[in-house]
Design a protein around this motif. Structure first.
Motif, short mmCIF file in Angstrom:
data_model
loop_
_atom_site.label_atom_id
_atom_site.label_comp_id
_atom_site.label_asym_id
_atom_site.label_seq_id
_atom_site.Cartn_x
_atom_site.Cartn_y
_atom_site.Cartn_z
N VAL A 112 0.82 -1.21 0.00
CA VAL A 112 0.00 0.00 0.00
C VAL A 112 0.85 1.27 0.00
O VAL A 112 0.31 2.37 -0.02
N LEU A 113 2.17 1.11 0.00
CA LEU A 113 3.05 2.26 0.04
C LEU A 113 3.80 2.48 -1.27
O LEU A 113 4.33 3.56 -1.49
N THR A 114 3.87 1.47 -2.11
CA THR A 114 4.65 1.58 -3.33
C THR A 114 4.02 0.71 -4.41
O THR A 114 3.01 0.04 -4.18
N GLY A 115 4.63 0.71 -5.59
CA GLY A 115 4.12 -0.06 -6.70
C GLY A 115 4.33 -1.56 -6.52
O GLY A 115 5.11 -1.99 -5.66
N PRO A 116 3.67 -2.38 -7.35
CA PRO A 116 3.74 -3.83 -7.17
C PRO A 116 5.14 -4.41 -7.35
O PRO A 116 5.52 -5.34 -6.64
N VAL A 117 5.91 -3.89 -8.30
CA VAL A 117 7.25 -4.45 -8.54
C VAL A 117 8.17 -4.17 -7.36
O VAL A 117 8.84 -5.09 -6.84
N LEU A 118 8.20 -2.92 -6.91
CA LEU A 118 9.05 -2.58 -5.77
C LEU A 118 8.57 -3.27 -4.50
O LEU A 118 9.37 -3.72 -3.67
N ALA A 119 7.24 -3.37 -4.33
CA ALA A 119 6.69 -4.06 -3.16
C ALA A 119 7.12 -5.52 -3.14
O ALA A 119 7.48 -6.07 -2.08
N ALA A 120 7.08 -6.18 -4.30
CA ALA A 120 7.52 -7.58 -4.36
C ALA A 120 8.99 -7.71 -4.02
O ALA A 120 9.41 -8.64 -3.30
N GLY A 121 9.81 -6.77 -4.52
CA GLY A 121 11.23 -6.82 -4.21
C GLY A 121 11.52 -6.61 -2.74
O GLY A 121 12.31 -7.34 -2.14
N ALA A 153 -1.24 -7.95 4.06
CA ALA A 153 -1.22 -7.13 2.85
C ALA A 153 -2.58 -7.12 2.17
O ALA A 153 -3.05 -6.07 1.69
N ALA A 154 -3.25 -8.27 2.11
CA ALA A 154 -4.56 -8.34 1.46
C ALA A 154 -5.57 -7.45 2.16
O ALA A 154 -6.34 -6.71 1.52
N ILE A 155 -5.58 -7.48 3.50
CA ILE A 155 -6.52 -6.65 4.25
C ILE A 155 -6.20 -5.18 4.06
O ILE A 155 -7.09 -4.35 3.84
N ASN A 156 -4.91 -4.83 4.15
CA ASN A 156 -4.51 -3.43 3.99
C ASN A 156 -4.86 -2.90 2.60
O ASN A 156 -5.41 -1.80 2.45
N VAL A 157 -4.54 -3.68 1.58
CA VAL A 157 -4.81 -3.24 0.20
C VAL A 157 -6.31 -3.06 -0.02
O VAL A 157 -6.75 -2.08 -0.63
#
Length: 370
Positions: A112-121, A153-157
């Motif tokens: 919830v703080l950054t994009g999906p690619v950076l979040a995955a990294g 993460a699922a709940i936050n998103v």
């Protein structure tokens, strides 16, 4: 609508905090299991810093009026607290996976703080660090950081997405209300332009002709100047009639337009008007405009009713809305309300206002002969 939006914001923030605190409770178990007081104190400091930074970031997510700079500092604070928590917390617990639970919080926050690619990294790096420093079976650590973190993460998103959707819907309603107002102003501007453009062009031409004739034919120049004066006076009369007509014409149309504006702003509006012609349209239209402006400007209304009654030679307009703050009362020195009261008095009418139980009511009574 604003009041409902505030409630949803508080509920969303509470859900996010509750979601985060569920993971922070388990690191506290590691503090309780730690036999060395020094490590226990250091671990408590690391958990407290991370918790405070997490709350600050979650608050910025649901607070739209916070600036970009404050959001950036909150996220930098979280990054610093997360980095500091590794050396402060991972030795604590006597075999308990204390830092793995903090790692699960990090995995739950980054989407919830950054994009999906950076979040995955970032999540992958966090999980790898947890596997490296956590005692016990790697499978347990993986379940805690990846499994539990993914649930967070699922709940936050989900909740942040719902909040963003509601906020965008409210902004869309506000933009629609502004658009309706702008369209009405443009319509009036076009009417005034059409009215004045032709007459002012003729006045300019005749004034130029009178100027040229002044030296060679003073009598004709005088006639042209008189014609200019007549045209200017006639234009002024037409302009006043247009403005008067704009303010007066079609009280029903104005009520319909106001109903659309209120509805588009999230205020449920109910208009009740008797059949047939409506006397005293001019002064009632002024009351309607001022009262509905106050609804949008000075309240957090969810509903508004506009009722016009015509009986016994009196036209009575009643406008009531909710969303009035506790303890609010009509302002006796309000220029708008005082001006309306004076205008009604000139027509033999009266204006009354009252507030109570979270509602505000404006009543205007005018003789039907006005």
């Amino acid at each position: 609508m604003q009041q409902r939006l505030d409630r949803v914001r508080v509920v969303t923030f509470a859900v996010l905090i509750t979601n985060a605190s569920a993971a922070l409770f388990l690191p506290a178990v590691g503090l309780w299991r730690e036999p060395e007081p020094a490590r226990q104190a250091v671990g408590a400091l690391g958990i407290a810093l991370f918790s405070a930074a997490q709350v600050a970031v979650l608050y910025t997510l649901v607070t739209p009026w916070i600036g970009a700079r404050a959001r950036r500092w909150a996220r930098l604070g979280l990054a610093g607290a997360a980095a500091a928590s590794l050396p402060l917390v991972y030795p604590v617990g006597g075999g308990w996976p204390t830092w793995s639970w903090l790692a699960a919080c990090i995995v739950g926050l980054v989407p919830v703080l950054t994009g999906p690619v950076l979040a995955a990294g970032l999540s992958a790096v966090t999980i790898a660090l947890a596997l490296l420093v956590t005692p016990g079976p790697p499978a347990d650590t993986l379940i805690i950081t990846a499994g539990f973190g993914a649930g967070l993460a699922a709940i936050n998103v989900l909740h942040v997405w719902l909040w963003d959707m509601l906020l965008q819907a409210e902004q869309g309603r506000a933009a629609q209300a502004r658009l309706i107002t702008a369209e009405e102003r443009l319509r009036f501007a076009r009417d005034v332009h059409d009215l004045l453009g032709h007459n002012l062009s003729i006045i300019a031409l005749k004034a130029e002709l009178a100027e040229r004739l002044a030296a060679v034919d003073s009598a004709r120049a005088g006639r042209e100047a008189a014609e200019v004066r007549r045209l200017a006076a006639a234009t002024l009369v037409e302009l006043r009639a247009a403005v008067y007509g704009y303010r007066q014409a079609g009280l029903r149309e104005q009520l319909a337009a106001i109903e659309r504006v209120l509805d588009s702003s999230g205020v449920r509006c109910t208009v009740t008007v008797p059949d047939g012609d409506l006397p005293a349209q001019t002064v009632l239209a002024a009351v309607v405009r001022e009262a509905t402006t106050n609804v949008l400007r000075h309240s957090r209304a969810r509903w508004c009713t506009l009722t016009i009654e015509h009986a016994a030679g009196v036209v009575r307009l009643t406008i009531t809305n909710d969303g009035v703050p506790a303890g609010a009362a009509p302002d006796a020195h309000s220029d708008g309300l005082r001006g309306l009261a004076d205008r009604l008095a000139e027509s033999g009418g009266v204006l009354r206002t009252r507030a109570g139980d979270g509602e505000f009511t404006v009543e205007a009574a005018v003789p039907s002969t006005s």
